[in-house]
Design a protein around this motif. Structure first.
Motif, PDB file in Angstrom:
ATOM      1  N   ASP A 160      -7.497   0.470  -1.043  1.00  0.00           N
ATOM      2  CA  ASP A 160      -7.552   1.376  -2.190  1.00  0.00           C
ATOM      3  C   ASP A 160      -6.205   2.035  -2.470  1.00  0.00           C
ATOM      4  O   ASP A 160      -6.015   2.634  -3.539  1.00  0.00           O
ATOM      5  CB  ASP A 160      -8.623   2.456  -1.968  1.00  0.00           C
ATOM      6  N   LEU A 161      -5.244   1.924  -1.544  1.00  0.00           N
ATOM      7  CA  LEU A 161      -3.912   2.482  -1.770  1.00  0.00           C
ATOM      8  C   LEU A 161      -3.063   1.612  -2.691  1.00  0.00           C
ATOM      9  O   LEU A 161      -2.026   2.060  -3.190  1.00  0.00           O
ATOM     10  CB  LEU A 161      -3.182   2.677  -0.439  1.00  0.00           C
ATOM     11  N   LYS A 184       6.088   1.603  -3.040  1.00  0.00           N
ATOM     12  CA  LYS A 184       5.861   1.473  -4.482  1.00  0.00           C
ATOM     13  C   LYS A 184       7.074   0.939  -5.233  1.00  0.00           C
ATOM     14  O   LYS A 184       7.078   0.905  -6.468  1.00  0.00           O
ATOM     15  CB  LYS A 184       5.421   2.828  -5.055  1.00  0.00           C
ATOM     16  N   ASN A 241      -8.317   0.488  -6.776  1.00  0.00           N
ATOM     17  CA  ASN A 241      -7.393   1.273  -7.599  1.00  0.00           C
ATOM     18  C   ASN A 241      -6.227   0.461  -8.151  1.00  0.00           C
ATOM     19  O   ASN A 241      -5.291   1.034  -8.726  1.00  0.00           O
ATOM     20  CB  ASN A 241      -6.852   2.453  -6.788  1.00  0.00           C
ATOM     21  N   GLU A 247      -7.529   0.192   3.920  1.00  0.00           N
ATOM     22  CA  GLU A 247      -6.723   0.990   2.976  1.00  0.00           C
ATOM     23  C   GLU A 247      -6.305   0.208   1.730  1.00  0.00           C
ATOM     24  O   GLU A 247      -5.271   0.506   1.117  1.00  0.00           O
ATOM     25  CB  GLU A 247      -5.474   1.566   3.661  1.00  0.00           C
ATOM     26  N   ASN A 265      -2.100   0.443  -5.972  1.00  0.00           N
ATOM     27  CA  ASN A 265      -2.322   0.798  -7.369  1.00  0.00           C
ATOM     28  C   ASN A 265      -1.495  -0.058  -8.315  1.00  0.00           C
ATOM     29  O   ASN A 265      -1.507   0.130  -9.524  1.00  0.00           O
ATOM     30  CB  ASN A 265      -2.034   2.291  -7.610  1.00  0.00           C
ATOM     31  N   GLN A 316       0.821  -1.210   0.000  1.00  0.00           N
ATOM     32  CA  GLN A 316       0.000   0.000   0.000  1.00  0.00           C
ATOM     33  C   GLN A 316       0.857   1.262   0.000  1.00  0.00           C
ATOM     34  O   GLN A 316       0.486   2.269  -0.618  1.00  0.00           O
ATOM     35  CB  GLN A 316      -0.939  -0.013   1.207  1.00  0.00           C
ATOM     36  N   SER A 317       2.002   1.200   0.660  1.00  0.00           N
ATOM     37  CA  SER A 317       2.852   2.384   0.752  1.00  0.00           C
ATOM     38  C   SER A 317       4.159   2.262  -0.015  1.00  0.00           C
ATOM     39  O   SER A 317       4.688   3.263  -0.488  1.00  0.00           O
ATOM     40  CB  SER A 317       3.156   2.699   2.226  1.00  0.00           C
TER      41      SER A 317
END
Length: 349
Positions: A280-281, A172, A309, A278, A283, A169-170
Motif C-alpha cells: 500500500d506504500l 519516490k 494506493n 507494505e 503510490n 515503496q520508500s
C-alpha cells in the motif's frame, strides 16, 4: 582477520557445468543475450561500462544510451534490477538495450557481492543489500549526463522484481514501477517454491543460524543453491522455473559471473522478509507482468491486489510464456518491451 574460506552445499545436484557453456561468451562487452551490441557506433545505441561506489563497495554496471544521444539534452531513464543468480550481461542487459532503443537512458548493475561487483562474502543475497543496489543505481543514473532525474522509472526482473517493489515503496524518485516475472525471494526461501517446504522452516532457519556461527568461528562460508548440474539432472526437474532456469543460466545464456549460489547465512534475512508486504506504500503507477504459463505467476497475483494506493496499476499477462521464456524468447520479450514502452512513455512524460 581470518581469511574467508568457502565450502559449497549444492542442494540436490553435484556434477560439473560443461566448459562449453562458459566458452560461449565472445561478445566484447561480455553480453550473452540475443542481438547484443558488439561495438559502439556513433548515432546508434551505445553501451558504457561504469563503476561506482555504494557503501564502500565497487559496483559494476552498464549504461545504455539511445541513438543520437546528446548529453546536452534531457532523457527519461530506467533502472533495471537483475534476477536472482543473474547479472547485467543477461536478461537485465537485454531489456536495458531494448529500452535504450526506445529512447531511454538505462542502467543495469551487478548486485553488490555478486557478478563483477565487489563485496565479501561472495554471493551474499540479503534483501536490504539488493534494495540498496536499486537505490544506488538511481543515485548514479540521475547524475548521468543527459538524464532528467524527474523522469526516472524502474524495472525489476524475477528476484529483482520483488526487490523493486520494496525499493519503490520508500524511494519516490521512481516515478513509474514495473516488474517482470516477479519472484518473491523471501516467500520462496521461507516456504519453499509453491509452498513445498512449509514443514521444514524451523529446520532451515537452524541451518542458516549454524552457517552464521561457522562463519564467525572458522571463516568458512557455506553456500546453498546449485553449483553444478548435468543435462540428465536438468531433464528430470518437474518445475518449469528451475528446469528452464538451469538451461538458461548454465547452458544457453551462461556467463562465468552468473551462479545460483547464495550464502546459507543469507537465509536469516531472506526467510524473515517478504516482497508483498507494505504494498500500500506504492503510490506510483505500477505495471506487473507475468507469463500465463509461469509457475511463479502466483507471486505476482499475491502482490498485485495489495497495491491499493498505486496511482494506476495494471497486471499484464503474456499469453503462453513461462517465467524463463520472458528472459529471452523474442515473441515474449517483444510483448513485454512494447508494454513497457507504452507504460513508461505515459508515466515518464
Amino acid at each position: 582477520m581470518t581469511k574467508l574460506k568457502s565450502i559449497v552445499i549444492a542442494v540436490g545436484m553435484a556434477t560439473g557445468i560443461t566448459a562449453s557453456a562458459q566458452e560461449k561468451v565472445k561478445n566484447p562487452y561480455g553480453l550473452v543475450y540475443r542481438d547484443a551490441i558488439e561495438e559502439n557506433i556513433k548515432g546508434k545505441v551505445n553501451i558504457h561500462s561504469v563503476t561506482y561506489k555504494l557503501n564502500g563497495i565497487n559496483i559494476a554496471a552498464n549504461v545504455y544510451t539511445p541513438a543520437g544521444y546528446d548529453p546536452a539534452k534531457k532523457y527519461p531513464a530506467v533502472v533495471i534490477a537483475h534476477p536472482n543468480g543473474g547479472i547485467k550481461e543477461q536478461t537485465a542487459g537485454l531489456y536495458a538495450q531494448r529500452l535504450a532503443e526506445a529512447g531511454y537512458i538505462t542502467i543495469a548493475a551487478d548486485a553488490a557481492y555478486q557478478g563483477a561487483s565487489g563485496g565479501e562474502p561472495r554471493h551474499t543475497d540479503k534483501p536490504a543489500s539488493r534494495i540498496e543496489d536499486i537505490r544506488g543505481m538511481a543515485d548514479f543514473i540521475t547524475r548521468y549526463s543527459g538524464v532528467d532525474a524527474n523522469r526516472l522509472g524502474v524495472l525489476g526482473i524475477c528476484g529483482g522484481g520483488g526487490y523493486t517493489l520494496k525499493a519503490a515503496q520508500s524511494d519516490k524518485r521512481f516515478k513509474a514501477v514495473a516488474t517482470l516475472s516477479m519472484f518473491n525471494s523471501g516467500e520462496v526461501r521461507r516456504n519453499g517454491f509453491q509452498n513445498s517446504q512449509l514443514k521444514t522452516i524451523q529446520e532451515r532457519l537452524k541451518q542458516a543460524s549454524d552457517a552464521r556461527a561457522e562463519e564467525v568461528a572458522s571463516g568458512k562460508i557455506i553456500y546453498a543453491g546449485v553449483a553444478n548440474i548435468t543435462d540428465e539432472e536438468i531433464a528430470k526437474i518437474p518445475t518449469d522455473l528451475y528446469r528452464e532456469g538451469y538451461v538458461y543460466y548454465y547452458r544457453t545464456y551462461a556467463h562465468p559471473n552468473s551462479t545460483f549460489l547464495y550464502t546459507m547465512s543469507s537465509l536469516l534475512d531472506l526467510m524473515t522478509w517478504d516482497a508483498a508486504t507494505e504494498m500500500d506504500l506504492i503510490n506510483q503507477p505500477l505495471l506487473m507482468m507475468a507469463g500465463s504459463k509461469a509457475d511463479t505467476k502466483y507471486m505476482t497475483d499475491e502482490a498485485f491486489p495489495k497495491a491499493i494506493n498505486a496511482k494506476s496499476k495494471e497486471l499484464f499477462v503474456i499469453d503462453g510464456a513461462t517465467h524463463i521464456q520472458t528472459y529471452w524468447k523474442p515473441e515474449y520479450v517483444n510483448k513485454a518491451v512494447a508494454k513497457l514502452i507504452g507504460f513508461f512513455g505515459e508515466n515518464l512524460k
